[in-house]
Design a protein around this motif. Structure first.
Motif, PDB file in Angstrom:
ATOM      1  N   SER A   1       0.830  -1.220   0.000  1.00  0.00           N
ATOM      2  CA  SER A   1       0.000   0.000   0.000  1.00  0.00           C
ATOM      3  C   SER A   1       0.856   1.258   0.000  1.00  0.00           C
ATOM      4  N   TYR A   2       2.168   1.099   0.120  1.00  0.00           N
ATOM      5  CA  TYR A   2       3.128   2.202   0.166  1.00  0.00           C
ATOM      6  C   TYR A   2       2.894   3.126   1.366  1.00  0.00           C
ATOM      7  N   ILE A   3       2.194   2.629   2.379  1.00  0.00           N
ATOM      8  CA  ILE A   3       2.053   3.410   3.626  1.00  0.00           C
ATOM      9  C   ILE A   3       3.258   3.083   4.501  1.00  0.00           C
ATOM     10  N   HIS A   4       3.875   4.116   5.029  1.00  0.00           N
ATOM     11  CA  HIS A   4       5.030   3.875   5.885  1.00  0.00           C
ATOM     12  C   HIS A   4       4.562   3.210   7.190  1.00  0.00           C
ATOM     13  N   ALA A   5       5.126   2.062   7.490  1.00  0.00           N
ATOM     14  CA  ALA A   5       4.706   1.346   8.701  1.00  0.00           C
ATOM     15  C   ALA A   5       5.939   0.781   9.392  1.00  0.00           C
ATOM     16  N   GLU A   6       5.908   0.833  10.716  1.00  0.00           N
ATOM     17  CA  GLU A   6       7.040   0.311  11.497  1.00  0.00           C
ATOM     18  C   GLU A   6       6.530  -0.730  12.474  1.00  0.00           C
ATOM     19  N   GLY A   7       7.244  -1.814  12.594  1.00  0.00           N
ATOM     20  CA  GLY A   7       6.909  -2.809  13.601  1.00  0.00           C
ATOM     21  C   GLY A   7       7.874  -2.691  14.765  1.00  0.00           C
ATOM     22  N   TYR A   8       7.340  -2.786  15.982  1.00  0.00           N
ATOM     23  CA  TYR A   8       8.183  -2.696  17.180  1.00  0.00           C
ATOM     24  C   TYR A   8       7.753  -3.712  18.213  1.00  0.00           C
ATOM     25  N   SER A   9       8.682  -4.074  19.052  1.00  0.00           N
ATOM     26  CA  SER A   9       8.293  -4.749  20.285  1.00  0.00           C
ATOM     27  C   SER A   9       7.535  -3.693  21.089  1.00  0.00           C
ATOM     28  N   ALA A  10       6.350  -4.048  21.585  1.00  0.00           N
ATOM     29  CA  ALA A  10       5.524  -3.050  22.293  1.00  0.00           C
ATOM     30  C   ALA A  10       6.302  -2.452  23.460  1.00  0.00           C
ATOM     31  N   ALA A  11       7.172  -3.247  24.062  1.00  0.00           N
ATOM     32  CA  ALA A  11       7.938  -2.769  25.214  1.00  0.00           C
ATOM     33  C   ALA A  11       8.928  -1.689  24.790  1.00  0.00           C
ATOM     34  N   GLU A  12       9.391  -1.766  23.571  1.00  0.00           N
ATOM     35  CA  GLU A  12      10.404  -0.846  23.045  1.00  0.00           C
ATOM     36  C   GLU A  12       9.795   0.522  22.731  1.00  0.00           C
ATOM     37  N   MET A  13       8.471   0.554  22.639  1.00  0.00           N
ATOM     38  CA  MET A  13       7.798   1.778  22.203  1.00  0.00           C
ATOM     39  C   MET A  13       8.224   2.996  23.034  1.00  0.00           C
ATOM     40  N   LYS A  14       8.353   2.760  24.337  1.00  0.00           N
ATOM     41  CA  LYS A  14       8.675   3.893  25.222  1.00  0.00           C
ATOM     42  C   LYS A  14      10.097   4.402  25.011  1.00  0.00           C
ATOM     43  N   HIS A  15      10.886   3.645  24.261  1.00  0.00           N
ATOM     44  CA  HIS A  15      12.278   4.069  24.052  1.00  0.00           C
ATOM     45  C   HIS A  15      12.424   4.878  22.761  1.00  0.00           C
ATOM     46  N   GLY A  16      11.377   5.446  22.289  1.00  0.00           N
ATOM     47  CA  GLY A  16      11.488   6.287  21.091  1.00  0.00           C
ATOM     48  C   GLY A  16      10.191   6.443  20.315  1.00  0.00           C
ATOM     49  N   PRO A  17       9.671   5.347  19.759  1.00  0.00           N
ATOM     50  CA  PRO A  17       8.527   5.491  18.843  1.00  0.00           C
ATOM     51  C   PRO A  17       7.303   6.175  19.457  1.00  0.00           C
ATOM     52  N   ILE A  18       7.189   6.145  20.758  1.00  0.00           N
ATOM     53  CA  ILE A  18       6.002   6.755  21.385  1.00  0.00           C
ATOM     54  C   ILE A  18       5.912   8.246  21.032  1.00  0.00           C
ATOM     55  N   ALA A  19       7.053   8.842  20.700  1.00  0.00           N
ATOM     56  CA  ALA A  19       7.044  10.259  20.316  1.00  0.00           C
ATOM     57  C   ALA A  19       6.200  10.487  19.063  1.00  0.00           C
ATOM     58  N   LEU A  20       6.004   9.466  18.266  1.00  0.00           N
ATOM     59  CA  LEU A  20       5.254   9.605  17.012  1.00  0.00           C
ATOM     60  C   LEU A  20       3.742   9.579  17.233  1.00  0.00           C
ATOM     61  N   ILE A  21       3.334   9.125  18.394  1.00  0.00           N
ATOM     62  CA  ILE A  21       1.905   8.831  18.549  1.00  0.00           C
ATOM     63  C   ILE A  21       1.068  10.094  18.743  1.00  0.00           C
ATOM     64  N   ASP A  22       0.075  10.224  17.888  1.00  0.00           N
ATOM     65  CA  ASP A  22      -0.978  11.227  18.046  1.00  0.00           C
ATOM     66  C   ASP A  22      -2.198  10.705  17.290  1.00  0.00           C
TER      67      ASP A  22
END
Ligand code: F6R
Length: 608
Positions: free
Chosen positions: A490-511
């Motif tokens: 679908s050409y949508i940018h998607a990232e997979g993470y360990s849910a536990a890892e989310m707090k170490h960076g990716p959570i900044a993306l969430i809105d």
């Protein structure tokens, strides 16, 4: 990458070659071309784009009984008419199609230019056409062999000469090529799919072999010119199985084939009492397997994700130390292996260049290689010390679906097999696991009742340009796989993470503009996942949960819920990927993307 087709016989060659190219379009689709020998000369037609674009240019098709064709996945030179195959020598005496990379093409090109050759394209392939043209007097095979002795790199080629209306020379090194042997006709294909409708008798050329084809004969030699007796195999591939049938896309067909594919993969491999895994293919390696102390799993892409799931399973139940690596990294990283290391490679196609090279590297370091492969007679199957086949049937959609679920099933079986062999898995637990595995086909079928729900979710979310996929434990690689499916089709940018890892960076993306797909199936990490869901929710993130049927509490926290049947954690991983495939599929359809042939991708990555 790149598909080659050839035909020689009594029939009109062009329609057969174009039809063959359609079956190979999964190998590359940025341009396509054909060369037809009309009896007096070679006529070439090329088009940028798909085979349909080539067909549009074939309104007055050249007629002849000998033709070659090519569908390209660009490496050297952008997709353009000049760079499209077939390529010719300056004298136009030679026409050639090629899959692979000529690594010393710059040196050869400069030498040829110094001799006065003027190049028409930016490709490495044209160098080979010019070199064969330079050596050609009246023996095409001899000229091809002479040129190939100067070439470094990988190739599968088919070559025609202007004054040889009934001969094609084919050759290969580290790129797949096979010959379909018919009655008074012969075919060439990068894959037997190209001609399986016409013959199931196949000769797989080995590396550094060349074949001279006429309508009535196939003569094989090695590159030194010595005659070789080719082995003809009879394939059991059913031509009907490679058609799309009632489905709009191969990917959807292959998603729906999963219960059947998993059943075929399980058949005959679990004893009636569910107390034993039957891998006849491993019988003579039992002693070796009971003495290994480490497993190195090596694969690419989706198959690598299957390897990550296996890491959890093998460590937990077979108590083996496991490392998982991308084949391209493994082959160059000086891995530490010895005779007690099992290198486990996983590949749908059996032709992925980096995985093939990784096998060579592992074997040269003294390790034995066990491969899980879907395509029989593939290079990986041939080169490995042990092979377990998945019986997914041919997978044609570029995005892997049924190959992945069948890989997970084989890896689960292998876990039980090794756990019992090494006495790390209690017999009663093995019996429960094997019983549960037998239920996977029926459990996958139940997920199809969620399709309307998933379609609705796809409609609601397809306009987003980013997505996060979260999971824990075996759910983590499934999150990676879900994200890969979404981005590739679908050409949508998607990232997979360990849910536990989310707090170490990716959570900044969430809105509110960042949907999160979360794997929330039953297991010992379920409560932790719920915690992660709350964290996303607290930041206004939209949540799509893939949850077990009886996880009632999930409806309170997730915006959307897709249900999978209740199962153990290991089985849930197999089940949970199915809705993620369906979600990616319908999002891509909503966006109008070419699902089976996403831009820039090829089904088998035969160059490194
Ligand atoms: C993704 C996909 C690829 C392949 C990868 C390895 O949907 O299909 O990531 O998994 O190219 O291919 P095989 O398994 O053929 O070695």
């Amino acid at each position: 990458m790149c598909g080659i087709v050839g035909y020689l016989g009594k029939k009109d060659a062009l329609p057969l070659v174009v039809d063959g190219l359609k079956y190979l379009e999964y190998r590359g689709y940025d341009s396509a071309g054909v060369a037809v020998h009309t009896g007096s000369k070679i006529e070439i037609v090329k088009a940028v784009g798909k085979i349909q674009d080539l067909e549009r240019k074939l309104k007055n098709p050249p007629k002849g009984r000998c033709a070659i064709g090519h569908t390209r996945w660009a490496t050297h030179g952008r997709p353009s008419l000049e760079n499209c195959h077939p390529h010719q020598s300056s004298s136009a005496k030679i026409a050639l199609v090629h899959n692979g990379i000529i690594e010393n093409y710059n040196v050869l090109r400069t030498q040829l230019q110094e001799e006065g050759v003027v190049f028409q394209s930016e490709t490495d392939t044209e160098v080979l056409a010019q070199l064969i043209g330079k050596y050609y007097v009246d023996d095409l095979a001899e000229a091809v062999l002479q040129a190939l002795r100067e070439v470094e790199g990988t190739f599968a080629i088919a070559v025609m000469a202007q004054d040889k209306p009934s001969e094609i020379v084919a050759a290969k090194r580290a790129a797949p090529l096979c010959i379909g042997v018919g009655r008074d006709e012969n075919f060439i294909g990068s894959d037997a799919l190209a001609f399986i409708k016409h013959t199931n008798k196949v000769v797989y050329l080995k590396d550094n072999e060349a074949a001279v084809l006429t309508a009535k004969s196939v003569l094989v030699r090695n590159l030194r010119g010595k005659k070789v007796n080719p082995k003809t195999q009879t394939l059991s591939l059913d031509p009907a199985s490679i058609e799309k049938g009632e489905y709009p896309h191969y990917m959807l067909k292959e998603i729906y084939e999963q219960p059947h594919a998993v059943q075929d993969t399980l058949d005959g491999r679990i004893s009636p009492q569910n107390d034993e895994v039957i891998f006849r293919e491993l019988e003579k390696h039992r002693e070796y397997l009971s003495n290994i102390n480490k497993v190195f799993i090596v694969a690419c892409g989706t198959s690598w994700h299957a390897g990550l799931v296996a890491e959890y399973l093998l460590e937990r139940y077979a108590r083996l130390s496991v490392e998982v690596d991308y084949a391209a990294e493994f082959r160059y990283r000086y891995p530490v292996l010895d005779k007690k290391t099992l290198v486990l490679t996983i590949s749908q196609s059996g032709e992925t260049a980096d995985t093939i090279a990784a096998i060579g590297e592992a074997q040269s370091l003294g390790a034995k290689v066990l491969s899980i492969v879907n395509v029989p007679s593939s290079t990986i199957a041939r080169n490995s010390n042990m092979v377990i086949y998945t019986y997914a049937g041919r997978e044609i959609g570029v995005a892997s679906t049924k190959a992945f679920t069948t890989q997970l099933v084989v890896l689960s079986l292998l876990t039980v097999y090794l756990g019992l062999l090494r006495h790390t898995l209690p017999a009663d637990q093995a019996t429960v696991m094997l019983h549960d595995l037998k239920c996977v086909p029926i459990e996958i079928s139940k997920i199809f009742t969620e399709v309307d729900n998933i379609k609705r979710i796809a409609k609601a979310f397809y306009r987003h340009s980013n997505a996060l996929y979260l999971g824990r434990g075996v759910g983590f690689p499934i999150a990676l796989e879900g994200a890969l499916k979404l981005k590739e089709i679908s050409y949508i940018h998607a990232e997979g993470y360990s849910a536990a890892e989310m707090k170490h960076g990716p959570i900044a993306l969430i809105d509110e503009n960042m949907p999160t797909v979360v794997l929330a199936f039953k297991g010992r990490r379920y409560e932790k996942i719920l915690g992660n869901i709350m964290e996303v929710k607290a930041r206004k993130g939209k949540l799509i949960a893939v949850a077990s049927a009886s996880n009632d509490d999930i409806t309170r926290v997730a915006n959307e819920v897709i249900r999978i049947p209740d199962a153990t954690e290991g089985i849930s991983a197999i089940l949970a990927v199915v809705p993620l495939q369906i979600l990616a599929y319908y999002i891509a359809v909503e966006k109008g993307c070419p699902v089976d042939q996403p831009r820039n991708l090829a089904k088998s990555v035969t160059v490194e």
